[in-house]
Design an enzyme around this catalytic site. Structure first.
Site, PDB file in Angstrom:
ATOM      1  N   PHE A 259       0.871  -1.174   0.000  1.00  0.00           N
ATOM      2  CA  PHE A 259       0.000   0.000   0.000  1.00  0.00           C
ATOM      3  C   PHE A 259       0.912   1.229   0.000  1.00  0.00           C
ATOM      4  O   PHE A 259       1.786   1.343   0.863  1.00  0.00           O
ATOM      5  CB  PHE A 259      -0.863  -0.043   1.267  1.00  0.00           C
ATOM      6  CG  PHE A 259      -1.984   0.922   1.305  1.00  0.00           C
ATOM      7  CD1 PHE A 259      -2.897   1.012   0.264  1.00  0.00           C
ATOM      8  CD2 PHE A 259      -2.158   1.744   2.412  1.00  0.00           C
ATOM      9  CE1 PHE A 259      -3.959   1.905   0.321  1.00  0.00           C
ATOM     10  CE2 PHE A 259      -3.219   2.639   2.475  1.00  0.00           C
ATOM     11  CZ  PHE A 259      -4.123   2.717   1.429  1.00  0.00           C
TER      12      PHE A 259
ATOM     13  N   ASP B 234       2.521  -5.884   7.792  1.00  0.00           N
ATOM     14  CA  ASP B 234       1.318  -5.059   7.834  1.00  0.00           C
ATOM     15  C   ASP B 234       0.125  -5.981   7.599  1.00  0.00           C
ATOM     16  O   ASP B 234       0.008  -6.608   6.538  1.00  0.00           O
ATOM     17  CB  ASP B 234       1.401  -3.953   6.767  1.00  0.00           C
ATOM     18  CG  ASP B 234       0.221  -2.988   6.872  1.00  0.00           C
ATOM     19  OD1 ASP B 234      -0.881  -3.437   7.250  1.00  0.00           O
ATOM     20  OD2 ASP B 234       0.407  -1.795   6.557  1.00  0.00           O
TER      21      ASP B 234
ATOM     22  N   TYR C 280     -10.303  -0.865  11.419  1.00  0.00           N
ATOM     23  CA  TYR C 280     -11.570  -0.385  10.836  1.00  0.00           C
ATOM     24  C   TYR C 280     -11.972  -1.160   9.584  1.00  0.00           C
ATOM     25  O   TYR C 280     -13.008  -0.901   9.006  1.00  0.00           O
ATOM     26  CB  TYR C 280     -11.537   1.122  10.543  1.00  0.00           C
ATOM     27  CG  TYR C 280     -10.352   1.618   9.733  1.00  0.00           C
ATOM     28  CD1 TYR C 280     -10.308   1.452   8.352  1.00  0.00           C
ATOM     29  CD2 TYR C 280      -9.297   2.269  10.350  1.00  0.00           C
ATOM     30  CE1 TYR C 280      -9.224   1.905   7.624  1.00  0.00           C
ATOM     31  CE2 TYR C 280      -8.205   2.733   9.630  1.00  0.00           C
ATOM     32  CZ  TYR C 280      -8.176   2.546   8.270  1.00  0.00           C
ATOM     33  OH  TYR C 280      -7.099   2.995   7.558  1.00  0.00           O
ATOM     34  N   LYS C 281     -11.133  -2.119   9.169  1.00  0.00           N
ATOM     35  CA  LYS C 281     -11.478  -2.920   7.991  1.00  0.00           C
ATOM     36  C   LYS C 281     -12.227  -4.175   8.458  1.00  0.00           C
ATOM     37  O   LYS C 281     -13.364  -4.070   8.896  1.00  0.00           O
ATOM     38  CB  LYS C 281     -10.215  -3.223   7.192  1.00  0.00           C
ATOM     39  CG  LYS C 281      -9.626  -1.926   6.584  1.00  0.00           C
ATOM     40  CD  LYS C 281      -8.287  -2.084   5.925  1.00  0.00           C
ATOM     41  CE  LYS C 281      -7.823  -0.728   5.376  1.00  0.00           C
ATOM     42  NZ  LYS C 281      -6.393  -0.710   5.043  1.00  0.00           N
TER      43      LYS C 281
ATOM     44  N   ARG D 142     -12.905  -3.420  -6.938  1.00  0.00           N
ATOM     45  CA  ARG D 142     -12.515  -4.265  -5.812  1.00  0.00           C
ATOM     46  C   ARG D 142     -13.732  -4.552  -4.935  1.00  0.00           C
ATOM     47  O   ARG D 142     -14.490  -3.640  -4.590  1.00  0.00           O
ATOM     48  CB  ARG D 142     -11.447  -3.526  -5.017  1.00  0.00           C
ATOM     49  CG  ARG D 142     -10.812  -4.312  -3.917  1.00  0.00           C
ATOM     50  CD  ARG D 142      -9.717  -3.517  -3.254  1.00  0.00           C
ATOM     51  NE  ARG D 142     -10.262  -2.438  -2.429  1.00  0.00           N
ATOM     52  CZ  ARG D 142      -9.624  -1.893  -1.396  1.00  0.00           C
ATOM     53  NH1 ARG D 142      -8.405  -2.292  -1.083  1.00  0.00           N
ATOM     54  NH2 ARG D 142     -10.176  -0.925  -0.686  1.00  0.00           N
TER      55      ARG D 142
HETATM   56  C1  LIG Z   1      -5.678   0.496   5.197  1.00  0.00           C
HETATM   57  C2  LIG Z   1      -4.202   0.406   5.235  1.00  0.00           C
HETATM   58  C3  LIG Z   1      -3.431   1.331   5.936  1.00  0.00           C
HETATM   59  C4  LIG Z   1      -4.118   2.463   6.613  1.00  0.00           C
HETATM   60  O1  LIG Z   1      -3.284   3.230   7.421  1.00  0.00           O
HETATM   61  P1  LIG Z   1      -3.925   4.397   8.274  1.00  0.00           P
HETATM   62  O2  LIG Z   1      -2.811   4.894   9.079  1.00  0.00           O
HETATM   63  O3  LIG Z   1      -5.052   3.811   9.062  1.00  0.00           O
HETATM   64  O4  LIG Z   1      -4.477   5.415   7.337  1.00  0.00           O
HETATM   65  C5  LIG Z   1      -2.057   1.152   5.996  1.00  0.00           C
HETATM   66  N1  LIG Z   1      -1.462   0.112   5.354  1.00  0.00           N
HETATM   67  C6  LIG Z   1      -2.181  -0.779   4.650  1.00  0.00           C
HETATM   68  C7  LIG Z   1      -1.511  -1.912   3.963  1.00  0.00           C
HETATM   69  C8  LIG Z   1      -3.567  -0.650   4.546  1.00  0.00           C
HETATM   70  O5  LIG Z   1      -4.271  -1.525   3.837  1.00  0.00           O
END
Ligand SMILES: *Cc1c(COP(=O)(O)O)cnc(C)c1O
Length: 410
Positions: free
Chosen positions: A124, A195, A220-221, A369
């Site tokens: 990401f 991650d 939050y996912k 997606r």
């Molecule tokens: C959703 C996501 C994030 C989100 O990071 P935030 O600090 O909550 O904005 C980070 N890394 C990955 C791989 C994600 O999928």
């Protein structure tokens, strides 16, 4: 695909009773729980209690009386149980980005003579931005080495200090092999930060079993903690007391209420806390996590694979004229809990879907997606979603100016 077959899949679904734990609007098929999980019905009551009773009546005494002060550890433990972590090795705090910064800063100190931070192009981008920011902060003494996802294993060489690996690719759903990559990293002296944003509660994760040392992830996912819910971080028991927190705040101090002039890190994983937790948001997450108490993540993964199969088969039945190309082409053990298709008009098609109550999302440049969240999705939902998709493609109804207009969030 026959309606009878889909009905029997739903009837045989051992997870179907969980759906009623979630607030889902009528007429909506929610295929975006991998971006923002649905609202558990138990959460609004908990928020009302924290605000009205605890904050409103007990005021500051709530830190002791309602145990606000131990929320980061207690919520962390609940999350730890869902990702195969050892006891007392996860805390809830901050955002994923901030936690990544904290653990990466600490990790580069553990491998001091090496100057390479490794990641892959399927990560990401946010995580790459955090790495780049830290490298600047460290006076450009480190270098980010980016390889293709397929090359990450061979790129784990002895000049690498830290690897930042997101287990599941946010676009294609490709999943790295955590056990293999962790073993290889350890034998080459590399610290890996996993991650788990698209892993936690999407399928069973076994941090201890894999021998993982460091991990971060958001809640939050798939964890349904609510928009911007606080994230988590994991440090293996062996490493915990070697960590020098870069954000050495009082919540990670060994005795915050002694108000000593010098920082002394707490023992264990809690030294990675920094400032005061957001109690309302963390309480919401605490209650959201209880949904998972009696859920077998093996069953979740099995159902996710079946939802995936049905989705992929139904789209394939529509034939090549749709122009949709399956991007999640990996075997069951090599993918997360989502399905992605590419289409040159992906953005407009997704807006047309959303307009008709089928909520997925678009990821640049051309990815449609759909998140698969087995606790609140039925096989019938998938059938209906693909039916609506089929109608949109056949009628070309996506090709209207309103569906081409881009919002700030896609
Ligand atoms: C959703 C996501 C994030 C989100 O990071 P935030 O600090 O909550 O904005 C980070 N890394 C990955 C791989 C994600 O999928």
């Amino acid at each position: 695909m026959h309606a009878g077959h889909i009905k029997s899949l739903d009837r045989a679904d051992p997870l179907q009773s969980h759906r009623e734990k979630f607030e889902l609007p009528d007429g909506v098929i929610y295929l975006d729980g991998n971006s923002l999980g649905a609202l558990p019905k138990s959460v609004p009551g908990r928020i009302a209690e924290v605000v009205n009773k605890q904050w409103g009546h007990s005021l500051i005494s709530s830190w002791n009386k309602h145990e606000w002060i131990t929320l980061p550890a207690r919520v962390g433990s609940k999350i730890g149980g869902l990702i195969g972590a050892e006891d007392n090795s996860v805390v809830c705090a901050d955002s994923t980005s901030v936690n990544l910064f904290k653990l990466l800063s600490a990790a580069v100190r553990l491998t001091s003579d090496r100057k390479i931070i490794l990641s892959d192009t399927g990560n990401f981008p946010n995580d790459l931005y955090v790495i780049q920011g830290l490298i600047k902060q460290l006076g450009d003494n480190f270098e980010l080495r980016l390889v293709e996802p397929e090359e990450i294993s061979t790129a784990l060489t002895e000049d690498v200090a830290v690897a930042v690996i997101t287990e599941v690719d946010y676009r294609t759903g490709r999943r790295h092999n955590m056990a293999d990559l962790t073993a290889k990293s350890k034998s080459t002296g590399i610290k890996v930060i996993w991650d788990l944003c698209h892993s936690a509660d999407a399928f069973p994760v076994d941090l201890e079993g894999c021998g993982a040392e460091l991990a971060v992830g958001c809640s939050y996912k798939y964890l349904n903690g609510g928009p911007g819910a606080p994230a988590f971080l994991y440090v293996s028991p062996e490493l915990q007391d070697n960590i020098h927190p870069p954000l050495s705040g009082w919540m990670g101090h060994s005795a915050p209420f002694n108000f000593d002039l010098d920082y002394r890190p707490a023992e264990g994983v809690s030294r990675n806390l920094c400032g005061t937790p957001g109690v309302i948001a963390m309480s919401a997450l605490d209650t959201a996590l209880d949904v998972w108490q009696d859920v077998d993540l093996q069953l979740v993964q099995q159902k996710s694979q079946k939802l995936f199969r049905l989705f992929a088969d139904l789209v394939e039945e529509l034939g090549p004229k749709t122009g949709l190309t399956l991007k999640t082409t990996f075997s069951e053990s090599e993918r997360g809990s989502q399905i992605a298709f590419a289409h040159p008009q992906g953005y407009a098609i997704m807006q047309a879907l959303i307009d008709q109550g089928v909520i997925g999302d678009f990821r640049t440049p051309d990815i449609l997606r759909f998140g698969l969240t087995p606790l609140y999705l039925s096989f019938e939902d998938i059938r209906r979603a693909v039916e609506i998709l089929s109608n949109i493609m056949q009628s070309n109804s996506w090709d209207q100016p309103k569906y081409h207009k881009r919002g700030l969030v896609t």
